[in-house]
Design a protein around this motif. Structure first.
Motif, PDB file in Angstrom:
ATOM      1  N   TYR A 150       4.160  11.311   9.438  1.00 30.93           N
ATOM      2  CA  TYR A 150       3.027  11.127   8.532  1.00 30.93           C
ATOM      3  C   TYR A 150       2.259   9.872   8.940  1.00 30.93           C
ATOM      4  O   TYR A 150       2.807   8.967   9.578  1.00 30.93           O
ATOM      5  CB  TYR A 150       3.490  11.005   7.077  1.00 30.93           C
ATOM      6  N   ILE A 151       0.996   9.839   8.539  1.00 25.56           N
ATOM      7  CA  ILE A 151       0.146   8.688   8.843  1.00 25.56           C
ATOM      8  C   ILE A 151      -0.505   8.216   7.549  1.00 25.56           C
ATOM      9  O   ILE A 151      -1.158   9.003   6.844  1.00 25.56           O
ATOM     10  CB  ILE A 151      -0.937   9.042   9.881  1.00 25.56           C
ATOM     11  N   ALA A 152      -0.309   6.952   7.229  1.00 20.92           N
ATOM     12  CA  ALA A 152      -0.971   6.331   6.083  1.00 20.92           C
ATOM     13  C   ALA A 152      -2.234   5.641   6.586  1.00 20.92           C
ATOM     14  O   ALA A 152      -2.146   4.684   7.349  1.00 20.92           O
ATOM     15  CB  ALA A 152      -0.041   5.324   5.401  1.00 20.92           C
ATOM     16  N   VAL A 153      -3.393   6.146   6.192  1.00 16.38           N
ATOM     17  CA  VAL A 153      -4.681   5.559   6.570  1.00 16.38           C
ATOM     18  C   VAL A 153      -5.221   4.839   5.339  1.00 16.38           C
ATOM     19  O   VAL A 153      -5.644   5.493   4.375  1.00 16.38           O
ATOM     20  CB  VAL A 153      -5.668   6.627   7.071  1.00 16.38           C
ATOM     21  N   PHE A 154      -5.189   3.517   5.365  1.00 15.14           N
ATOM     22  CA  PHE A 154      -5.563   2.720   4.199  1.00 15.14           C
ATOM     23  C   PHE A 154      -6.724   1.797   4.545  1.00 15.14           C
ATOM     24  O   PHE A 154      -6.843   1.309   5.672  1.00 15.14           O
ATOM     25  CB  PHE A 154      -4.371   1.871   3.717  1.00 15.14           C
ATOM     26  N   GLY A 155      -7.578   1.537   3.547  1.00 10.25           N
ATOM     27  CA  GLY A 155      -8.647   0.562   3.705  1.00 10.25           C
ATOM     28  C   GLY A 155      -8.115  -0.853   3.636  1.00 10.25           C
ATOM     29  O   GLY A 155      -6.984  -1.092   3.195  1.00 10.25           O
ATOM     30  N   ALA A 156      -8.980  -1.816   4.036  1.00 10.24           N
ATOM     31  CA  ALA A 156      -8.506  -3.196   4.186  1.00 10.24           C
ATOM     32  C   ALA A 156      -9.237  -4.192   3.301  1.00 10.24           C
ATOM     33  O   ALA A 156      -9.061  -5.390   3.475  1.00 10.24           O
ATOM     34  CB  ALA A 156      -8.662  -3.638   5.645  1.00 10.24           C
ATOM     35  N   ASP A 157     -10.021  -3.732   2.359  1.00 13.83           N
ATOM     36  CA  ASP A 157     -10.864  -4.708   1.657  1.00 13.83           C
ATOM     37  C   ASP A 157     -10.851  -4.524   0.139  1.00 13.83           C
ATOM     38  O   ASP A 157     -11.865  -4.728  -0.519  1.00 13.83           O
ATOM     39  CB  ASP A 157     -12.305  -4.648   2.176  1.00 13.83           C
ATOM     40  N   HIS A 158      -9.686  -4.154  -0.412  1.00 14.77           N
ATOM     41  CA  HIS A 158      -9.545  -4.041  -1.856  1.00 14.77           C
ATOM     42  C   HIS A 158      -8.417  -4.950  -2.333  1.00 14.77           C
ATOM     43  O   HIS A 158      -7.520  -5.299  -1.566  1.00 14.77           O
ATOM     44  CB  HIS A 158      -9.253  -2.594  -2.253  1.00 14.77           C
ATOM     45  N   VAL A 159      -8.471  -5.303  -3.609  1.00 12.12           N
ATOM     46  CA  VAL A 159      -7.461  -6.178  -4.210  1.00 12.12           C
ATOM     47  C   VAL A 159      -6.612  -5.342  -5.157  1.00 12.12           C
ATOM     48  O   VAL A 159      -7.119  -4.808  -6.151  1.00 12.12           O
ATOM     49  CB  VAL A 159      -8.124  -7.352  -4.956  1.00 12.12           C
ATOM     50  N   TYR A 160      -5.326  -5.221  -4.861  1.00 15.41           N
ATOM     51  CA  TYR A 160      -4.432  -4.396  -5.670  1.00 15.41           C
ATOM     52  C   TYR A 160      -3.011  -4.544  -5.148  1.00 15.41           C
ATOM     53  O   TYR A 160      -2.774  -5.111  -4.086  1.00 15.41           O
ATOM     54  CB  TYR A 160      -4.845  -2.924  -5.590  1.00 15.41           C
ATOM     55  N   ARG A 161      -2.056  -4.009  -5.908  1.00 14.63           N
ATOM     56  CA  ARG A 161      -0.699  -3.776  -5.440  1.00 14.63           C
ATOM     57  C   ARG A 161      -0.415  -2.287  -5.586  1.00 14.63           C
ATOM     58  O   ARG A 161      -0.829  -1.660  -6.557  1.00 14.63           O
ATOM     59  CB  ARG A 161       0.333  -4.558  -6.254  1.00 14.63           C
ATOM     60  N   MET A 162       0.311  -1.746  -4.632  1.00 17.13           N
ATOM     61  CA  MET A 162       0.644  -0.323  -4.680  1.00 17.13           C
ATOM     62  C   MET A 162       1.953  -0.097  -3.947  1.00 17.13           C
ATOM     63  O   MET A 162       2.240  -0.781  -2.958  1.00 17.13           O
ATOM     64  CB  MET A 162      -0.479   0.504  -4.038  1.00 17.13           C
TER      65      MET A 162
END
Length: 405
Positions: free
Chosen positions: A120-132
């Motif tokens: 699997y590939i996790a494609v995530f953005g880099a410019d948000h503020v959060y925890r997940m």
């Protein structure tokens, strides 16, 4: 992930961040300082690493020097175990052209996928503020056999034009439509005043993503973007599902923090997210020992408060020297506030100096700015508008080392 499916993390960090000017005049958006000591890219990397996704490629392009340096020097994983976080600049592997969009960025970097051969590939953005915790999203993706699962968060329908909008089917999971920044999207079945906004975080089954990227590359009318091209394509083929971010529970979070996510793509949203940090019960608490945020450990002494200096409802970084008054502000390392100076409701980046008797209110000051003794920012609105960048909500922003009148 030992004993489980193999996951490769791909972080999309090539954005210009034009709406954050002047903070992005000299750096990529994911490299912008946030919360005193962090960079925006640290939030996504912390979530991935905490979830044991330990092989991560950060795709960069615009003004990437400080971002590349931060990732390379800060995010050092165990080479003994084969783990890494590595910046990957645009390489023109498919010809003499830069990235045409986020989908094209991954297409031009498929050698990374072929080398790792992940499930699997996790494609995530880099410019948000959060925890997940991405593991919970992955569990749904694997259980349902989806081709792609996109993380969604409920936002008011009036704000939909700023996001990719997901319309879930009757089961609440299958994606019926995916519209990129629509002017008039349909509301949710259970609450027509809200929509599901895409968080820019996707989990793909590897073969599905690779096939979709090749199909997209052959389409001359495509914008070659993950939200504008790949997600609509997979939605039409019945392969897209939505993961409700509200169902994600991070260890150590408070009820007040649950579901916190901020797109800090404008000066106003960037400023507001900082104000979320400084209340007595912050909407987003930087201190969670069970799901920590990682960044560069500045080799500086603790902050000092001398000559009657005080700070209330503020975040104060190491190496700061406070001789004046600071309220509801976030100070990065090395900030100096001289005697008689007043800093209120402001965000001061590294090595800002506020001179004796100066006043700074409602402002964002980038690094290495010297506010002369007696100068004012945020006191005379007309004068500030003539000299500096002022956001629609009245936040005053000065770029790196900008001269203060």
């Amino acid at each position: 992930m030992r004993g489980g499916p193999s996951v490769l993390g791909i972080v999309l960090a090539g954005g210009e961040g034009k709406r954050l000017m002047p903070l992005t005049t000299d750096r990529a958006k994911p490299a912008v300082t946030f919360g005193g000591t962090y960079r925006l890219v640290d939030f996504v990397l912390s979530s991935l690493v905490n979830a044991d996704i330990l092989r991560i490629c950060v795709l960069t392009q615009y003004k990437s020097h400080s971002l590349d340096r931060h990732v390379s020097t800060t995010w050092r994983m165990s080479s003994l175990l084969g783990n890494y976080v590595t910046p990957v600049p645009a390489q023109q592997r498919l010809g003499p052209r830069w990235y045409l969009g986020s989908a094209d960025a991954i297409l031009q970097s498929l050698n990374l996928v072929h080398d790792e051969r992940p499930d699997y590939i996790a494609v995530f953005g880099a410019d948000h503020v959060y925890r997940m915790d991405p593991r919970q999203m992955l569990a749904q993706h694997v259980e349902n056999g989806a081709g792609v699962t996109v993380a969604g968060i409920r936002v008011p329908r009036t704000e939909a034009s700023a996001f990719g909008v997901i319309t879930p089917g009757a089961d609440g999971v299958q994606v019926e439509s995916f519209l990129e920044k629509p002017a008039d999207p349909p509301g949710l079945r259970d609450d027509p005043s809200q929509v599901f906004a895409s968080m820019g975080n996707y989990l793909f089954t590897t073969k599905v993503l690779v096939d979709a990227l090749h199909r997209d590359a052959e389409d001359p009318g495509s914008v070659h973007d993950m939200g504008g091209s790949i997600l609509p394509m997979l939605t039409e083929r019945g392969m897209a599902q939505v993961y409700d971010f509200h169902d994600n529970h991070v260890p150590g979070e408070s009820a007040r923090e649950h579901g916190y996510w901020r797109d800090v793509g404008t000066l106003d949203s960037y400023y507001d997210a900082h104000m979320d940090l400084v209340s007595p019960q912050p909407a987003f608490n930087l201190d969670n020992r069970r799901w920590p945020l990682y960044t560069d450990a500045h080799q500086l002494p603790p902050a000092r408060f001398v000559a009657g200096g005080i700070a209330s409802e503020s975040v104060v970084g190491p190496g700061c020297v406070i001789r004046g008054q600071v309220t509801r502000s976030v100070l990065s390392p090395g900030v100096v506030v001289a005697e008689g100076a007043v800093v209120q409701g402001s965000v001061l980046h590294d090595n800002v100096t506020v001179g004796r008797g100066a006043v700074v209110r409602g402002a964002i000051l980038d690094k290495n700015i010297d506010v002369p003794p007696g100068a004012t920012i945020g006191v005379n609105a007309q004068r500030d508008a003539e000299l500096y960048t002022v956001s629609p909500n009245g936040v005053i922003a000065l770029g790196k080392a900008q001269r203060v009148a």
